[in-house]
Design an enzyme around this catalytic site. Structure first.
Site, PDB file in Angstrom:
ATOM      1  N   HIS A 121       0.868  -1.187   0.000  1.00  0.00           N
ATOM      2  CA  HIS A 121       0.000   0.000   0.000  1.00  0.00           C
ATOM      3  C   HIS A 121       0.902   1.234   0.000  1.00  0.00           C
ATOM      4  O   HIS A 121       2.023   1.201   0.500  1.00  0.00           O
ATOM      5  CB  HIS A 121      -0.863  -0.059   1.273  1.00  0.00           C
ATOM      6  N   LYS A 224     -10.534  -1.144  10.679  1.00  0.00           N
ATOM      7  CA  LYS A 224     -10.746  -2.328   9.837  1.00  0.00           C
ATOM      8  C   LYS A 224     -11.169  -3.556  10.652  1.00  0.00           C
ATOM      9  O   LYS A 224     -11.477  -4.600  10.086  1.00  0.00           O
ATOM     10  CB  LYS A 224      -9.481  -2.639   9.034  1.00  0.00           C
ATOM     11  N   CYS A 365      -4.783   2.409  -3.652  1.00  0.00           N
ATOM     12  CA  CYS A 365      -3.542   2.902  -3.026  1.00  0.00           C
ATOM     13  C   CYS A 365      -2.420   1.880  -3.157  1.00  0.00           C
ATOM     14  O   CYS A 365      -1.607   1.700  -2.249  1.00  0.00           O
ATOM     15  CB  CYS A 365      -3.771   3.272  -1.557  1.00  0.00           C
TER      16      CYS A 365
END
Length: 407
Positions: A121, A224, A365
């Protein structure tokens, strides 16, 4: 076993309509939804014990401090850290990675090397690029193959006494690839390098055992794993955290301050300058309690069912290509990143949103991955333990409809 209807009833957002259709939320790799117990815990903090922590002798401050530190100990137990002071509260994975990259600026010199992977990422690329620009160190990339896996033989060739830190994700956010981090950690340590594991995408699906892994740093985000945004964890081995300088200066992270010299507080406070996200830190513990009540083994087994079912159903669509490892090899978590030949992923995502289905489109990303495949991006459906096979059926029908409209 998971009682899916009982679990879904815990998440108020899942019962709403989007564009007049039942919400199908398949953007869990970006952020998870929150159960009522987490929502209530955040509200209750502000209603009942709102106060600053570690500084007050009054009752509310003590209650808030006790709740915050109890959450730290929950997280310590969850990841099996040796000491609670190895658990640092951050605002998220990005903050945690930047804290370590900033600390390594005091260690690196020209000619040293930082190893990252082609699967990272941007949050695990850019801070290390910035660090190399500051120090004269070299950024070295572990390559990937067409299956979306790292080429370990190349990784081993790249390691040398110049390697000072390896930083790699546990699971790819763009492809769902599960990296062989245990082996990567062993190989890094064999050349004397430290290693940081970005666990942002792993912690929703499994419990990392940091002592068993023997990683030097492990970082993840609260949002998350059913927790609040603006929360995260930096785990670091005590020796490393004592060695590195603090990331920020301010209140709480000091022992003494004069105009001539400041001395820093002991761990964990050395890395926790200023008033933290107190409610978020406390509620992160609540979120982990909730997920542990379901059981991570149960979560993993059920999400693998969803992955297998979703893969099979989506591949029924002519012209659809899935990126990443084959599911038969158990090297992938519940993410399906796909495209339909001749159609831009954004166009598919826009149409199926009108049908109440939330997916992510773009480069996620992780632009170097898309450059490797020479594509503008993918459509990413990422499943959580509160999703159902019926929702996958809705996704498949919506994608078929979008394909027909766009062809």
């Amino acid at each position: 076993m998971i009682d899916i209807q009982k679990i879904r009833a815990d998440f108020p957002i899942l019962s709403q309509l989007v564009n007049g259709k039942p919400l199908v939320y398949f953007d869990n790799a970006a952020t998870s939804q929150k159960p009522q117990v987490v929502i209530d815990a955040e509200a209750n903090y502000y209603k009942e014990i709102n106060a600053n922590i570690h500084r007050g002798v009054h009752t509310l401050s003590q209650l808030a401090t006790d709740a915050y530190e109890a959450s730290r100990m929950k997280i310590q137990n969850h990841i099996n850290a040796k000491f609670s002071h190895e658990v640092i509260f951050t605002s998220g994975t990005t903050h945690a990675i930047n804290a370590i990259a900033n600390g390594f600026a005091s260690i690196l010199k020209t000619g040293d090397e930082v190893l990252i992977s082609a699967l990272e990422h941007h949050s695990n690329i850019v801070p290390w690029q910035m660090l190399c620009e500051r120090t004269g160190a070299k950024l070295v990339v572990i390559p990937m193959n067409e299956s979306g896996e790292l080429i370990l033989s190349e990784y081993e060739k790249l390691l040398s006494d110049k390697t000072k830190i390896v930083t790699v994700n546990h699971i790819s956010n763009a492809l769902g690839t599960i990296n062989p981090i245990r082996r990567m950690i062993e190989k890094a340590h064999a050349v004397g390098a430290a290693i940081l594991i970005d666990g942002a995408q792993a912690t929703p699906h499994l419990k990392p055992n940091v002592q068993e892994l023997d990683c030097d740093f492990y970082v993840f985000s609260g949002h998350k794993i059913c927790g609040p945004t603006g929360t995260g964890i930096l785990y670091g081995k005590e020796a490393w955290l004592n060695k590195l300088p603090p990331y920020q200066g301010g209140g709480e992270m000091i022992a003494t301050v004069t105009f001539e010299k400041t001395t820093y507080a002991e761990l964990p406070h050395k890395f926790e300058a200023g008033t933290p996200n107190i409610a978020g830190g406390i509620v992160l513990g609540t979120a982990l309690d909730y997920m542990n009540s379901i059981g991570f083994e149960n979560i993993a087994a059920y999400e693998n069912e969803l992955l297998e079912y979703g893969t099979k159903r989506l591949l029924e669509i002519e012209g659809l290509k899935i990126y990443g490892p084959d599911i038969s090899e158990f090297k992938k978590t519940s993410v399906i990143s796909f495209n339909i030949e001749g159609i831009h992923p954004y166009d598919i995502g826009t149409i199926i949103d009108k049908l109440g289905i939330a997916v992510r489109t773009g480069h996620h990303c992780a632009q170097p991955i898309m450059d490797f495949y020479q594509i503008p991006g993918t459509i990413r459906a990422s499943f959580a333990f509160y999703n159902t096979k019926e929702e996958i059926d809705s996704l498949v029908e919506a994608v078929k409809k979008a394909k027909m409209m766009l062809s």
